[in-house]
Motif scaffolding. Structure first.
Motif, PDB file in Angstrom:
ATOM      1  N   PRO A   1       0.823  -1.218   0.000  1.00 49.55           N
ATOM      2  CA  PRO A   1       0.000   0.000   0.000  1.00 49.55           C
ATOM      3  C   PRO A   1       0.852   1.261   0.000  1.00 49.55           C
ATOM      4  O   PRO A   1       1.998   1.260   0.468  1.00 49.55           O
ATOM      5  N   GLY A   2       0.273   2.336  -0.529  1.00 48.66           N
ATOM      6  CA  GLY A   2       0.981   3.606  -0.558  1.00 48.66           C
ATOM      7  C   GLY A   2       0.117   4.698  -1.149  1.00 48.66           C
ATOM      8  O   GLY A   2      -1.112   4.630  -1.071  1.00 48.66           O
ATOM      9  N   ARG A   3       0.770   5.667  -1.788  1.00 42.43           N
ATOM     10  CA  ARG A   3       0.073   6.813  -2.362  1.00 42.43           C
ATOM     11  C   ARG A   3       0.737   7.201  -3.668  1.00 42.43           C
ATOM     12  O   ARG A   3       1.882   6.836  -3.932  1.00 42.43           O
ATOM     13  N   ILE A   4       0.028   7.961  -4.475  1.00 40.45           N
ATOM     14  CA  ILE A   4       0.565   8.464  -5.725  1.00 40.45           C
ATOM     15  C   ILE A   4       1.051   9.900  -5.528  1.00 40.45           C
ATOM     16  O   ILE A   4       0.300  10.756  -5.048  1.00 40.45           O
ATOM     17  N   ALA A   5       2.296  10.156  -5.895  1.00 36.15           N
ATOM     18  CA  ALA A   5       2.882  11.486  -5.758  1.00 36.15           C
ATOM     19  C   ALA A   5       2.260  12.438  -6.782  1.00 36.15           C
ATOM     20  O   ALA A   5       1.647  12.022  -7.772  1.00 36.15           O
ATOM     21  N   PHE A   6       2.475  13.723  -6.561  1.00 42.59           N
ATOM     22  CA  PHE A   6       1.974  14.735  -7.499  1.00 42.59           C
ATOM     23  C   PHE A   6       2.935  14.950  -8.665  1.00 42.59           C
ATOM     24  O   PHE A   6       2.540  15.450  -9.719  1.00 42.59           O
TER      25      PHE A   6
END
Length: 209
Positions: free
Chosen positions: A139-144
């Motif tokens: 799991p994680g996040r998408i950078a801008f």
């Protein structure tokens, strides 16, 4: 054991080789085996596509074969790009175009809605047709913006995992480093493929009997 690594993706092959050799197996690439196949990935899940590839390359090589199908699933895009990760922008394996499209699709998505996960389905198939199938997630996040580093490929420069591997275990990724900025050891300990391969390593002895 000599194992055929069923991937033409240089980055993925490097990871599979690194993990399998650490498990004590000798890894042969498709190029080393003189195999030139491109099986059609018609599955609707990562597991189905991994099995399609494992079966095709196992028959071609006559060797135990490990195949992986993996991709990025984003919350805001209802799981996309998913099984279409490698060809998200229309051309298979065009990392730059895929990353650019993903950033465009998420342009107006705020930080709190940029959750995502990498998923890896691994199929280990024997020439007799028996198969061991496992999955791993990170799991994680998408950078801008792209967070380029020395180690990544694919969507790695955009994916910020929740944690990373350390000598004393796993640590929260408070530095917000991308997959591409983690060292191989830091990534393997928490990566979707690393977690799938951990399961494979644990279950393989019993599977091989």
């Amino acid at each position: 054991m000599i194992v055929c690594a069923a991937s033409n993706n240089a980055g993925k092959l490097k990871e599979l080789r690194r993990i399998l050799e650490r498990m004590g197996h000798e890894v042969k690439s498709l190029r080393e085996l003189g195999i030139n196949l491109d099986p059609e990935e018609t599955g609707t899940t990562f597991a189905e596509n991994a099995r399609i590839k494992a079966e095709a390359f196992c028959k071609a090589s006559g060797l135990p074969t490990v195949a992986d199908d993996s991709g990025l699933c984003t919350d805001a895009l209802h799981g996309a790009p998913g099984v279409y990760s490698a060809r998200y922008a229309g051309h298979h394996g065009d990392d730059d175009a895929n990353n650019a499209k993903l950033l465009r699709e998420l342009t107006d998505v705020p930080e709190e809605q940029r959750g995502a996960k990498f998923v890896s389905a691994v199929c280990f198939m024997l020439p007799n047709g028996r198969a061991l199938e496992v999955e791993g997630e990170c799991p994680g996040r998408i950078a801008f913006t792209l967070q380029n580093g020395d180690y990544g490929f694919g969507y790695d420069p955009l994916f910020i995992p929740d944690e990373y591997g350390a000598p004393d275990g796993k640590r929260p990724n408070t530095e917000r480093r991308s997959y591409a900025q983690l060292t191989p050891d830091e990534k393997d300990a928490i990566s979707h493929r690393g977690r799938a391969m951990e399961k494979l390593e644990a279950e393989l002895p019993a599977f091989l009997g």
